[in-house]
Design a protein around this motif. Structure first.
Motif, PDB file in Angstrom:
ATOM      1  N   THR A 154      19.240  44.686   9.070  1.00  0.00           N
ATOM      2  CA  THR A 154      19.024  45.422  10.318  1.00  0.00           C
ATOM      3  C   THR A 154      18.150  44.660  11.306  1.00  0.00           C
ATOM      4  OG1 THR A 154      19.205  47.419   8.967  1.00  0.00           O
ATOM      5  CG2 THR A 154      18.407  47.725  11.183  1.00  0.00           C
ATOM      6  N   THR A 155      17.595  43.535  10.893  1.00  0.00           N
ATOM      7  CA  THR A 155      16.799  42.718  11.808  1.00  0.00           C
ATOM      8  C   THR A 155      17.669  41.826  12.696  1.00  0.00           C
ATOM      9  OG1 THR A 155      16.536  41.149   9.980  1.00  0.00           O
ATOM     10  CG2 THR A 155      14.715  42.677  10.403  1.00  0.00           C
ATOM     11  N   ALA A 156      18.987  41.885  12.542  1.00  0.00           N
ATOM     12  CA  ALA A 156      19.877  41.051  13.355  1.00  0.00           C
ATOM     13  C   ALA A 156      19.704  41.351  14.837  1.00  0.00           C
ATOM     14  CB  ALA A 156      21.327  41.272  12.941  1.00  0.00           C
ATOM     15  N   GLU A 157      19.891  40.328  15.646  1.00  0.00           N
ATOM     16  CA  GLU A 157      19.730  40.476  17.101  1.00  0.00           C
ATOM     17  C   GLU A 157      20.902  41.193  17.753  1.00  0.00           C
ATOM     18  OE1 GLU A 157      17.273  36.932  15.834  1.00  0.00           O
ATOM     19  OE2 GLU A 157      19.295  37.664  15.413  1.00  0.00           O
TER      20      GLU A 157
ATOM     21  N   LEU B  38      14.555  52.607   5.582  1.00  0.00           N
ATOM     22  CA  LEU B  38      15.193  51.567   4.797  1.00  0.00           C
ATOM     23  C   LEU B  38      15.733  52.185   3.517  1.00  0.00           C
ATOM     24  CD1 LEU B  38      12.746  48.519   5.119  1.00  0.00           C
ATOM     25  CD2 LEU B  38      14.754  49.069   6.510  1.00  0.00           C
ATOM     26  N   LYS B  39      16.894  51.731   3.084  1.00  0.00           N
ATOM     27  CA  LYS B  39      17.507  52.244   1.867  1.00  0.00           C
ATOM     28  C   LYS B  39      16.755  51.767   0.631  1.00  0.00           C
ATOM     29  CE  LYS B  39      21.426  54.182   3.487  1.00  0.00           C
ATOM     30  NZ  LYS B  39      21.773  55.592   3.315  1.00  0.00           N
TER      31      LYS B  39
ATOM     32  N   THR C  59      19.496  43.760  -4.164  1.00  0.00           N
ATOM     33  CA  THR C  59      19.441  43.276  -2.772  1.00  0.00           C
ATOM     34  C   THR C  59      18.233  43.842  -2.033  1.00  0.00           C
ATOM     35  OG1 THR C  59      20.886  45.020  -1.846  1.00  0.00           O
ATOM     36  CG2 THR C  59      21.951  43.044  -2.720  1.00  0.00           C
ATOM     37  N   ARG C  60      17.116  43.940  -2.705  1.00  0.00           N
ATOM     38  CA  ARG C  60      15.958  44.615  -2.129  1.00  0.00           C
ATOM     39  C   ARG C  60      15.261  43.759  -1.067  1.00  0.00           C
ATOM     40  NH1 ARG C  60      14.806  49.370  -4.527  1.00  0.00           N
ATOM     41  NH2 ARG C  60      12.700  49.361  -3.647  1.00  0.00           N
TER      42      ARG C  60
ATOM     43  N   GLU D 241      19.301  53.074   7.665  1.00  0.00           N
ATOM     44  CA  GLU D 241      20.056  54.117   8.362  1.00  0.00           C
ATOM     45  C   GLU D 241      19.599  54.107   9.820  1.00  0.00           C
ATOM     46  OE1 GLU D 241      19.244  57.804   6.451  1.00  0.00           O
ATOM     47  OE2 GLU D 241      19.660  57.003   4.452  1.00  0.00           O
ATOM     48  N   LEU D 242      20.549  54.104  10.726  1.00  0.00           N
ATOM     49  CA  LEU D 242      20.232  54.032  12.151  1.00  0.00           C
ATOM     50  C   LEU D 242      20.795  55.231  12.895  1.00  0.00           C
ATOM     51  CD1 LEU D 242      21.215  50.320  12.969  1.00  0.00           C
ATOM     52  CD2 LEU D 242      18.985  51.190  12.237  1.00  0.00           C
ATOM     53  N   THR D 243      20.064  55.672  13.923  1.00  0.00           N
ATOM     54  CA  THR D 243      20.581  56.642  14.884  1.00  0.00           C
ATOM     55  C   THR D 243      20.742  55.937  16.228  1.00  0.00           C
ATOM     56  OG1 THR D 243      19.588  58.559  13.801  1.00  0.00           O
ATOM     57  CG2 THR D 243      20.117  58.770  16.139  1.00  0.00           C
ATOM     58  N   LEU D 244      21.930  56.050  16.786  1.00  0.00           N
ATOM     59  CA  LEU D 244      22.210  55.487  18.107  1.00  0.00           C
ATOM     60  C   LEU D 244      22.174  56.623  19.123  1.00  0.00           C
ATOM     61  CD1 LEU D 244      25.284  53.227  17.187  1.00  0.00           C
ATOM     62  CD2 LEU D 244      22.855  52.733  16.944  1.00  0.00           C
ATOM     63  N   ASP D 245      21.397  56.429  20.181  1.00  0.00           N
ATOM     64  CA  ASP D 245      21.261  57.441  21.222  1.00  0.00           C
ATOM     65  C   ASP D 245      21.456  56.770  22.576  1.00  0.00           C
ATOM     66  OD1 ASP D 245      20.710  59.640  22.751  1.00  0.00           O
ATOM     67  OD2 ASP D 245      18.574  59.727  22.264  1.00  0.00           O
TER      68      ASP D 245
END
Length: 538
Positions: A209-212, A252-253, A258-259, A265-269
């Motif tokens: 999730t740190t991807a640009e 974070l899951k 793969t820890r 989990e993301l919410t897009l608004d």
């Protein structure tokens, strides 16, 4: 009290030099000048992988990504702090072109072989940083087919060799409605008054999730239900100040393995987004990405399994039990030989996919058609093998293999995701059936087997040839004799049998070439071992 017996931990050497099968494959597949140049690169990467990077991964065993939702003054920041090794992996990935090399024109169709050989050698020491690299490579491949200057600028970032410029990309498809079944996607795309797209919804499983940036599926308002109504969008995750753009990280899951990967989990608004292609057909648009990520999955499966065997083999040369080294115990030697053969089959099949990918990207239509069935087959087969091989590898280290402090249990915990990522074994088995329903597809499989086996003439390889031919014909015979409506229940058994047949065929062909060119007998040993165990791990 002093003295007594202490176990010596397993160690890694140069992970390229200690893998003769890879060197044999590359020598056969590449022009001599390219193979020599790549040999130097892989020696450097193998030394890094088996030396300082492996040591760092052990030191950082307990470190994991940390999500900070708010700063001390109540501002929502959603900062994720990754481990030091992940930061170093980002630099190494750029410098050594773990994504870029596959897209550079200098090597032509050999570029993918160069790229994935490097990923195979270095990847197991990067704490699963191969996850964002796979999605980045997939995004770069997807964007390559769009004649849009804005998208081209994003793609240039993804394939950069400059650590200060290179970006990584996420792949946001999974929602609460399910994983592989994207037809139920609930994320909505709306056009704002300024004509720009905005996405709203929840992405339930987003790796790295740190991807640009990320490629995401969403349903434009007014589009029909089902996968046909989805469109593909590019989301740049943060603004120039580093703040998320209409995105909140819920958590974070808490994953089994793969820890080191910040999976969230993301919410897009009303997250701003760019439409990639048309306002429909998003699943088709993202198909090139899945071909790439499934190839990465197979390469990582082979690499992780090889890492397990290397550690188990080294341990056998150090551990004394019942008056002798494990390496001198016939049963233990036989167990390790079986594991080595499994990895040999994985590598042979995976590198076949890689070669076909390179050929397809340079205009080979037959290779492109072959990839449609070969990619899911290799991914599902190697994913299951990786779990089985790493489990056996830690068992080969006895009780120490079960102790987290040793770092060994992480092998099987991380491997367990490989049959799940990019489509589970059952999902891909059904996908394989669909691919083989296309005109000429079954004939293509038969040709793949026949062409490889036709090159094998050494009498010592007869058992491998006969086993590959018999297993392949038995699998394809079942497919042709079974009504389409009744194939689903046997799809997994069919796929694993066919995968084993192709592993045997390609190993036998490599063994013949090695014998003809005075190289190692490693491929022959692997092929003959698998011939005696024709059923792959379930």
């Amino acid at each position: 009290m002093t003295g007594g017996f202490l176990q010596d931990p397993p160690r890694l050497g140069n992970t390229y030099q200690d893998d003769p099968l890879l060197a044999d494959l590359l020598a056969r597949e590449l022009p001599a000048t390219v193979a020599a140049e790549l040999d130097g690169e892989l020696r450097t990467l193998g030394e890094l992988a088996g030396g300082p990077l492996y040591a760092q991964s052990l030191r950082e065993r307990t470190l994991e990504p940390v999500h900070t939702a708010w700063d001390a003054w109540g501002r929502r920041i959603d900062h994720i702090e990754v481990t030091p090794l992940w930061r170093e992996a980002q630099r190494l990935a750029a410098v050594h072109g773990l994504v870029a090399a596959g897209h550079e024109p200098r090597l032509g169709a050999d570029a993918r072989t160069w790229q994935f050989a490097a990923a195979y050698v270095l990847g197991p020491s990067l704490d699963l940083y191969t996850c964002p690299l796979a999605m980045t490579d997939g995004a770069a491949t997807t964007l390559r087919d769009h004649d849009d200057p804005t998208l081209a600028a994003y793609r240039a970032r993804l394939v950069s060799r400059d650590p200060a410029q290179m970006w990584t990309s996420g792949q946001w498809m999974t929602e609460r409605t399910g994983g592989s079944d994207v037809g139920g996607t609930e994320t909505v795309a709306r056009r704002a008054d300024d004509g720009r797209w905005r996405l709203s919804g929840t992405k339930w499983f987003t790796s790295a999730t740190t991807a640009e940036m990320a490629l995401a599926l969403a349903r434009p308002e007014g589009n029909p239900a089902g996968s046909g109504g989805l469109a593909l969008f590019l989301v740049e995750t943060r603004d120039d100040e580093g703040r998320l753009r209409g995105i909140s990280i819920n958590r974070l899951k808490d994953t089994l393995g793969t820890r080191k990967v910040p999976t969230a989990e993301l919410t897009l608004d009303d997250a701003p987004a760019l439409l990639v292609g048309e306002a429909r057909g998003g699943v088709r648009a993202i198909a090139p990405m899945l071909t790439i990520t499934r190839t990465w999955n197979a390469v990582c499966a082979a690499g992780l399994a090889r890492r397990g065997v290397m550690l188990a083999r080294d341990y056998a040369g150090r551990r004394r039990a019942f008056g002798a080294l494990l390496a001198d115990k016939p049963l233990h030697v036989d167990t390790l030989a079986g594991l080595d053969a499994e990895v040999g089959g994985m590598l042979a099949l995976t590198m076949r996919v890689v070669r076909q990918l390179g050929a397809a990207e340079h205009g080979d239509g037959a290779a492109a058609a072959r990839l449609r069935w070969l990619t899911p087959l290799a991914k599902l087969t190697t994913g299951k093998q990786a779990v089985a091989v790493t489990s056996e590898a830690i068992e080969a280290c006895g009780g120490a293999g079960y102790v987290e402090d040793t770092g060994l249990p992480r092998l099987v915990a991380d491997a367990q995701v490989l049959p799940i990522w990019e489509g589970t074994t059952d999902v891909l088995s059904l996908d394989l059936l669909r691919a083989l329903a296309a005109p000429g597809a079954v004939a293509s499989v038969r040709a793949e087997l026949a062409e490889s086996l036709a090159t094998v003439t050494a009498p010592g390889l007869t058992a491998a040839v006969e086993a590959a031919r018999a297993l392949g014909e038995r699998a394809l015979g079942w497919l042709e004799a079974t009504a389409a409506a009744e194939r689903e229940a046997g799809a997994r058994r069919f796929a694993l049998a066919l995968g084993r047949a192709l592993q045997l065929a390609h190993l036998a062909a490599l063994a013949q070439w090695c014998g003809d060119h005075g190289r190692s007998d490693h491929a022959a040993a692997c092929a003959l071992r698998l011939a005696g165990h024709p059923c792959p791990h379930p």
